[in-house]
Scaffold this motif. Structure first.
Motif, PDB file in Angstrom:
ATOM      1  N   LEU A  77       0.878  -1.143   0.109  1.00 30.15           N
ATOM      2  CA  LEU A  77       0.054   0.128   0.170  1.00 30.15           C
ATOM      3  C   LEU A  77       0.864   1.394  -0.022  1.00 30.15           C
ATOM      4  CD1 LEU A  77      -2.757   0.989   0.148  1.00 30.15           C
ATOM      5  CD2 LEU A  77      -2.720   0.912   2.729  1.00 30.15           C
ATOM      6  N   ASP A  78       0.606   2.130  -0.895  1.00 31.66           N
ATOM      7  CA  ASP A  78       1.746   3.204  -1.361  1.00 31.66           C
ATOM      8  C   ASP A  78       1.282   4.403  -0.124  1.00 31.66           C
ATOM      9  OD1 ASP A  78       3.076   2.368  -3.382  1.00 31.66           O
ATOM     10  OD2 ASP A  78       1.175   2.515  -4.548  1.00 31.66           O
ATOM     11  N   MET A  79      -0.075   4.837  -0.044  1.00 29.02           N
ATOM     12  CA  MET A  79      -0.545   5.791   0.847  1.00 29.02           C
ATOM     13  C   MET A  79      -1.859   5.582   1.574  1.00 29.02           C
ATOM     14  SD  MET A  79      -1.558   9.520  -0.349  1.00 29.02           S
ATOM     15  CE  MET A  79      -0.368  10.046  -1.184  1.00 29.02           C
ATOM     16  N   VAL A  80      -2.032   6.013   2.909  1.00 30.31           N
ATOM     17  CA  VAL A  80      -3.144   6.334   3.418  1.00 30.31           C
ATOM     18  C   VAL A  80      -3.662   7.548   3.620  1.00 30.31           C
ATOM     19  CG1 VAL A  80      -4.519   5.646   5.750  1.00 30.31           C
ATOM     20  CG2 VAL A  80      -3.041   3.878   4.618  1.00 30.31           C
ATOM     21  N   ASP A  81      -4.519   8.001   2.983  1.00 26.52           N
ATOM     22  CA  ASP A  81      -4.887   9.224   2.986  1.00 26.52           C
ATOM     23  C   ASP A  81      -6.156   9.506   4.043  1.00 26.52           C
ATOM     24  OD1 ASP A  81      -5.280  11.909   2.212  1.00 26.52           O
ATOM     25  OD2 ASP A  81      -6.153  11.435  -0.011  1.00 26.52           O
ATOM     26  N   VAL A  82      -5.751  10.294   5.072  1.00 24.64           N
ATOM     27  CA  VAL A  82      -6.675  10.305   6.472  1.00 24.64           C
ATOM     28  C   VAL A  82      -7.793  11.503   6.493  1.00 24.64           C
ATOM     29  CG1 VAL A  82      -6.464  10.197   8.750  1.00 24.64           C
ATOM     30  CG2 VAL A  82      -4.756   8.785   7.588  1.00 24.64           C
ATOM     31  N   VAL A 104       1.751   8.081   5.203  1.00 28.16           N
ATOM     32  CA  VAL A 104       0.226   8.250   5.835  1.00 28.16           C
ATOM     33  C   VAL A 104       0.137   9.928   5.599  1.00 28.16           C
ATOM     34  CG1 VAL A 104      -1.123   8.455   7.728  1.00 28.16           C
ATOM     35  CG2 VAL A 104      -0.006   6.489   7.553  1.00 28.16           C
ATOM     36  N   TRP A 105      -0.883  10.330   5.015  1.00 27.78           N
ATOM     37  CA  TRP A 105      -1.095  11.596   4.459  1.00 27.78           C
ATOM     38  C   TRP A 105      -2.188  12.063   5.301  1.00 27.78           C
ATOM     39  CZ3 TRP A 105       0.874  14.087  -0.359  1.00 27.78           C
ATOM     40  CH2 TRP A 105       0.439  15.248  -0.226  1.00 27.78           C
ATOM     41  N   LEU A 106      -2.090  12.900   6.181  1.00 33.79           N
ATOM     42  CA  LEU A 106      -3.125  13.731   7.025  1.00 33.79           C
ATOM     43  C   LEU A 106      -3.710  14.964   6.141  1.00 33.79           C
ATOM     44  CD1 LEU A 106      -1.669  13.491  10.556  1.00 33.79           C
ATOM     45  CD2 LEU A 106      -3.121  11.624   9.455  1.00 33.79           C
ATOM     46  N   GLN A 107      -4.901  14.994   6.013  1.00 32.32           N
ATOM     47  CA  GLN A 107      -5.473  15.888   5.086  1.00 32.32           C
ATOM     48  C   GLN A 107      -5.452  17.341   5.958  1.00 32.32           C
ATOM     49  OE1 GLN A 107      -7.087  16.479   1.851  1.00 32.32           O
ATOM     50  NE2 GLN A 107      -5.685  14.484   1.559  1.00 32.32           N
ATOM     51  N   LEU A 108      -5.953  18.361   5.117  1.00 32.54           N
ATOM     52  CA  LEU A 108      -5.760  19.675   5.723  1.00 32.54           C
ATOM     53  C   LEU A 108      -6.396  20.037   6.864  1.00 32.54           C
ATOM     54  CD1 LEU A 108      -4.546  22.364   4.365  1.00 32.54           C
ATOM     55  CD2 LEU A 108      -6.924  22.712   3.423  1.00 32.54           C
ATOM     56  N   VAL A 126       5.073  10.419   7.237  1.00 30.23           N
ATOM     57  CA  VAL A 126       4.021  11.225   7.522  1.00 30.23           C
ATOM     58  C   VAL A 126       3.746  12.389   6.803  1.00 30.23           C
ATOM     59  CG1 VAL A 126       2.244  11.938   9.209  1.00 30.23           C
ATOM     60  CG2 VAL A 126       3.507   9.713   9.698  1.00 30.23           C
ATOM     61  N   VAL A 127       2.802  12.810   6.167  1.00 29.89           N
ATOM     62  CA  VAL A 127       2.587  14.428   5.994  1.00 29.89           C
ATOM     63  C   VAL A 127       1.336  14.695   6.500  1.00 29.89           C
ATOM     64  CG1 VAL A 127       1.874  15.728   3.910  1.00 29.89           C
ATOM     65  CG2 VAL A 127       3.730  13.904   3.536  1.00 29.89           C
ATOM     66  N   GLU A 128       1.577  15.910   7.150  1.00 29.55           N
ATOM     67  CA  GLU A 128       0.503  16.385   7.776  1.00 29.55           C
ATOM     68  C   GLU A 128      -0.191  17.658   7.332  1.00 29.55           C
ATOM     69  OE1 GLU A 128       0.912  16.029  12.387  1.00 29.55           O
ATOM     70  OE2 GLU A 128       2.931  16.201  11.617  1.00 29.55           O
TER      71      GLU A 128
END
Length: 146
Positions: A77-82, A104-108, A126-128
């Motif tokens: 799995l490449d990304m979990v968009d949260v 894991v990408w945390l949305q705006l 992680v991107v926040e």
């Protein structure tokens, strides 16, 4: 990597193929619907995760109740968009670590220091506080495969 550079964002979005959307929704007025719609339209494989809609087809795939129901191998799995409120994030750590996404990408508007630190310590980037749709458009990225 909570504040990645444009170059890092381009690399992330270019290498990503499969995105699991944690908190996916069916209401087209909610970001948890229209952001994954966009990602699907530009060529990403989008997998919906939300117990409320489990079994329903979303973006061409059946929605599942939990990330661990996706039946993917660790690293596949490449990304979990949260799309979940910060107070619920720590409860998702075990399932995220079980599927071991690259990112894991945390949305705006979503940040959680302990959640992000726990995942980074386990080797997950992680991107926040960023929107995948907005960043993809802002960077002028093409459809996947173009």
């Amino acid at each position: 990597m909570s504040s990645p550079t444009d170059s890092e964002l381009r690399e992330i979005l270019a290498r990503t193929r499969t995105v699991a959307v944690l908190g996916a929704h069916t209401d087209p007025n909610k970001p948890a619907c229209y952001v994954p719609d966009y990602l699907n339209e530009v060529g990403y494989t989008v997998r919906a995760v939300n117990p409320v809609f489990a079994g329903r087809r979303m973006w061409g795939e059946p929605c599942v109740a939990a990330l661990t129901d996706l039946q993917v191998a660790p690293g596949e799995l490449d990304m979990v968009d949260v799309f979940r409120r910060p107070e619920f994030l720590l409860g998702h750590v075990p399932e995220i670590l079980a599927v071991k996404p690259r990112l894991v990408w945390l949305q705006l508007g979503i940040r959680h220091a302990e959640f992000a630190r726990t995942l980074r310590d386990a080797g997950v980037d992680v991107v926040e506080d960023r929107c995948t749709l907005a960043e993809h458009r802002r960077l002028g990225l093409p459809r996947r495969g173009e």
